[in-house]
Design an enzyme around this catalytic site. Sequence first.
Site, PDB file in Angstrom:
ATOM      1  N   SER A  26       1.625   6.129 -37.393  1.00 18.98           N
ATOM      2  CA  SER A  26       1.229   4.849 -36.805  1.00 18.98           C
ATOM      3  C   SER A  26       1.745   3.664 -37.611  1.00 18.98           C
ATOM      4  O   SER A  26       1.518   2.515 -37.251  1.00 18.98           O
ATOM      5  CB  SER A  26      -0.303   4.765 -36.693  1.00 18.98           C
ATOM      6  OG  SER A  26      -0.905   4.884 -37.959  1.00 18.98           O
ATOM      7  N   THR A 158      -6.530 -27.177  -0.892  1.00 23.63           N
ATOM      8  CA  THR A 158      -7.238 -25.909  -0.723  1.00 23.63           C
ATOM      9  C   THR A 158      -6.332 -25.096   0.186  1.00 23.63           C
ATOM     10  O   THR A 158      -5.637 -25.670   1.032  1.00 23.63           O
ATOM     11  CB  THR A 158      -8.632 -26.077  -0.074  1.00 23.63           C
ATOM     12  OG1 THR A 158      -8.449 -26.604   1.249  1.00 23.63           O
ATOM     13  CG2 THR A 158      -9.534 -27.005  -0.884  1.00 23.63           C
ATOM     14  N   HIS A 159      -6.305 -23.812   0.011  1.00 27.96           N
ATOM     15  CA  HIS A 159      -5.381 -22.936   0.757  1.00 27.96           C
ATOM     16  C   HIS A 159      -3.928 -23.379   0.563  1.00 27.96           C
ATOM     17  O   HIS A 159      -3.091 -23.115   1.419  1.00 27.96           O
ATOM     18  CB  HIS A 159      -5.705 -22.924   2.258  1.00 27.96           C
ATOM     19  CG  HIS A 159      -7.148 -22.703   2.577  1.00 27.96           C
ATOM     20  ND1 HIS A 159      -7.670 -21.466   2.891  1.00 27.96           N
ATOM     21  CD2 HIS A 159      -8.210 -23.558   2.593  1.00 27.96           C
ATOM     22  CE1 HIS A 159      -8.964 -21.579   3.116  1.00 27.96           C
ATOM     23  NE2 HIS A 159      -9.325 -22.843   2.923  1.00 27.96           N
ATOM     24  N   SER A 280      21.344 -21.673 -13.536  1.00 29.08           N
ATOM     25  CA  SER A 280      21.790 -20.446 -12.880  1.00 29.08           C
ATOM     26  C   SER A 280      23.260 -20.248 -13.220  1.00 29.08           C
ATOM     27  O   SER A 280      24.026 -21.211 -13.302  1.00 29.08           O
ATOM     28  CB  SER A 280      21.620 -20.571 -11.371  1.00 29.08           C
ATOM     29  OG  SER A 280      22.481 -19.664 -10.710  1.00 29.08           O
ATOM     30  N   LYS A 286      21.000 -25.572  -9.810  1.00 28.35           N
ATOM     31  CA  LYS A 286      19.658 -25.046 -10.100  1.00 28.35           C
ATOM     32  C   LYS A 286      19.119 -25.463 -11.464  1.00 28.35           C
ATOM     33  O   LYS A 286      19.850 -25.551 -12.443  1.00 28.35           O
ATOM     34  CB  LYS A 286      19.686 -23.519 -10.050  1.00 28.35           C
ATOM     35  CG  LYS A 286      20.026 -22.990  -8.688  1.00 28.35           C
ATOM     36  CD  LYS A 286      18.819 -22.618  -7.896  1.00 28.35           C
ATOM     37  CE  LYS A 286      18.237 -21.316  -8.391  1.00 28.35           C
ATOM     38  NZ  LYS A 286      17.166 -20.875  -7.501  1.00 28.35           N
ATOM     39  N   GLU A 293       7.529 -19.083 -15.006  1.00 29.06           N
ATOM     40  CA  GLU A 293       7.516 -17.797 -14.294  1.00 29.06           C
ATOM     41  C   GLU A 293       7.122 -16.667 -15.236  1.00 29.06           C
ATOM     42  O   GLU A 293       6.388 -15.745 -14.865  1.00 29.06           O
ATOM     43  CB  GLU A 293       8.892 -17.522 -13.692  1.00 29.06           C
ATOM     44  CG  GLU A 293       9.263 -18.497 -12.588  1.00 29.06           C
ATOM     45  CD  GLU A 293      10.727 -18.376 -12.219  1.00 29.06           C
ATOM     46  OE1 GLU A 293      11.058 -17.587 -11.340  1.00 29.06           O
ATOM     47  OE2 GLU A 293      11.566 -19.077 -12.837  1.00 29.06           O
ATOM     48  N   TYR A 320     -15.282   9.120 -34.866  1.00 27.31           N
ATOM     49  CA  TYR A 320     -13.859   8.800 -34.833  1.00 27.31           C
ATOM     50  C   TYR A 320     -13.074   9.918 -34.156  1.00 27.31           C
ATOM     51  O   TYR A 320     -13.325  11.103 -34.397  1.00 27.31           O
ATOM     52  CB  TYR A 320     -13.320   8.583 -36.256  1.00 27.31           C
ATOM     53  CG  TYR A 320     -11.827   8.329 -36.269  1.00 27.31           C
ATOM     54  CD1 TYR A 320     -11.334   7.042 -36.056  1.00 27.31           C
ATOM     55  CD2 TYR A 320     -10.914   9.369 -36.437  1.00 27.31           C
ATOM     56  CE1 TYR A 320      -9.966   6.800 -36.036  1.00 27.31           C
ATOM     57  CE2 TYR A 320      -9.550   9.137 -36.413  1.00 27.31           C
ATOM     58  CZ  TYR A 320      -9.073   7.851 -36.205  1.00 27.31           C
ATOM     59  OH  TYR A 320      -7.724   7.614 -36.177  1.00 27.31           O
ATOM     60  N   LYS A 328      -4.389  -0.205 -31.610  1.00 25.93           N
ATOM     61  CA  LYS A 328      -3.789  -1.417 -32.186  1.00 25.93           C
ATOM     62  C   LYS A 328      -2.640  -1.988 -31.378  1.00 25.93           C
ATOM     63  O   LYS A 328      -2.523  -3.216 -31.242  1.00 25.93           O
ATOM     64  CB  LYS A 328      -3.343  -1.129 -33.613  1.00 25.93           C
ATOM     65  CG  LYS A 328      -4.527  -0.991 -34.545  1.00 25.93           C
ATOM     66  CD  LYS A 328      -4.186  -0.264 -35.823  1.00 25.93           C
ATOM     67  CE  LYS A 328      -5.314   0.617 -36.259  1.00 25.93           C
ATOM     68  NZ  LYS A 328      -5.355   1.935 -35.565  1.00 25.93           N
TER      69      LYS A 328
HETATM   70  N1  ARG Z   1      -4.132   5.594 -38.670  1.00 26.92           N
HETATM   71  C1  ARG Z   1      -5.491   5.933 -38.324  1.00 26.92           C
HETATM   72  C2  ARG Z   1      -5.962   5.023 -37.168  1.00 26.92           C
HETATM   73  O1  ARG Z   1      -5.399   4.031 -36.960  1.00 26.92           O
HETATM   74  C3  ARG Z   1      -6.381   5.725 -39.492  1.00 26.92           C
HETATM   75  C4  ARG Z   1      -7.626   6.512 -39.434  1.00 26.92           C
HETATM   76  C5  ARG Z   1      -7.320   7.947 -39.614  1.00 26.92           C
HETATM   77  N2  ARG Z   1      -8.508   8.721 -39.699  1.00 26.92           N
HETATM   78  C6  ARG Z   1      -8.520  10.070 -39.606  1.00 26.92           C
HETATM   79  N3  ARG Z   1      -9.664  10.643 -39.675  1.00 26.92           N
HETATM   80  N4  ARG Z   1      -7.420  10.747 -39.431  1.00 26.92           N
HETATM   81  O2  ARG Z   1      -6.873   5.354 -36.459  1.00 26.92           O
END
Ligand code: ARG
Length: 431
Positions: A26, A158-159, A280, A286, A293, A320, A328
Amino acid sequence: MSQSHKMWGGRFADKPTDIMQAINVSLPVDRRLWRQDIAGSKAHADMLGRQGIIAAAEAKTIISGLDQIVQEIENGKFPFRDEFEDIHMNIEARLKEIVGDTAGRLHTARSRNDQVATDFRLWVRDACGEIITMITTLQTTLKTLSADHAQSVMPGFTHLQPAQPVTLGRHLQAYDEMLARDASRFADCARRLNESPLGAAALAGTPYPIDRAFTAQQLGFDRPMASTMDAVSARDFANEFLFACAQAGLHLSRLAEEIVIWTTPQFGFMRLADAWSTGSSIMPQKKNPDAAELVRAKTGRLNGNLITLMTVMKALPLTYNKDMQEDKAPVFDSFDTLALCLQATDGMLATATFDTARMRASAEDGYTNATALADWLVMNLNMPFRDAHHVTGRIVKLAESKGSKLHELSLSDMQSIESRINQDVLKVLRN
Ligand code: ARG
């Protein structure tokens, strides 16, 4: 050890395959958490030292090593290595190279689960602040334009059909209001997320005599999260952020749509500065509102990112799960996307010019003063509104047949439909 993973490979004989590494890594995404990760680690190390869980000198060594890493990253000297999976393990691996075995004490009484939850909350909190600043800038531009155009009459729709005359100032004020609510949504998100997961460890807390209140306070959190299991599982703060982004983007898309419409030669209410439009390659005449847009289009990404994380999190059992590593990318993308849209919208508006004569003429063309005429009939001739509506409709029809505007009709024209109309009516027919 040589064949297995450097950070958690104690019980492993073989190293992961390339595809395993590729799906697991990651770092390319979460390296953006580096500043928050180091802040969290410094607070944690400081706490470990104060509590006597590690020696004070060890805490000091760790903290100065982390400070050096800040320098390295800021100067582009830090070796980001995919084989260490994520930002957390990259920083810890580098810390070991800098301070030696003492680095291994940093992860005492901590798990990557509470670590990443802490980092991510800190990041989203900062992001809320940055977005609020950008929203405020755009609001300032809107307020200035609204004040400049407090008297600039234009058709209100409106509309998308001409409805009643309004001013450009009032029209833009509506967007200022929407953005004020958007900003308050980000403030709300930052306020609600502001509790510290640190100390939850993997899920069940930790037997060491940690001081969660200290680390919470060091990191600017209001308090530690009450449930360690919730602390490592919760991502609703990220969903809230994504919704706030999507909603703000949706508001911007409506303004962008108006810019697209207003800048057509057919409308001609607004002209974009050259720096905020494109040409354009084939049609020399243009001038395209590409930025507007694209602001309109990027709502798609913002909505998509919200659905992405809502779907990742749906039905995940506590606590977890690695699924959550997918949290992320949508959040970073929504931040970047919304930041760009806010700045582009501000740039377009701040440099645009408005054809107020054309806007006024358009308001007159569309019989947008018909409601004012009906209201005049009610207030001055004591007509029921439905009758006034009918009479006005007939007057509009007459004006239409003569190819004239309402205020261009003569008094006797109007009196041919309603004899009690007098010249006092003229003051409501002129915008
Ligand atoms: N890179 C992981 C994440 O973003 C970190 C946490 C990892 N935890 C684990 N128990 N493997 O979620």
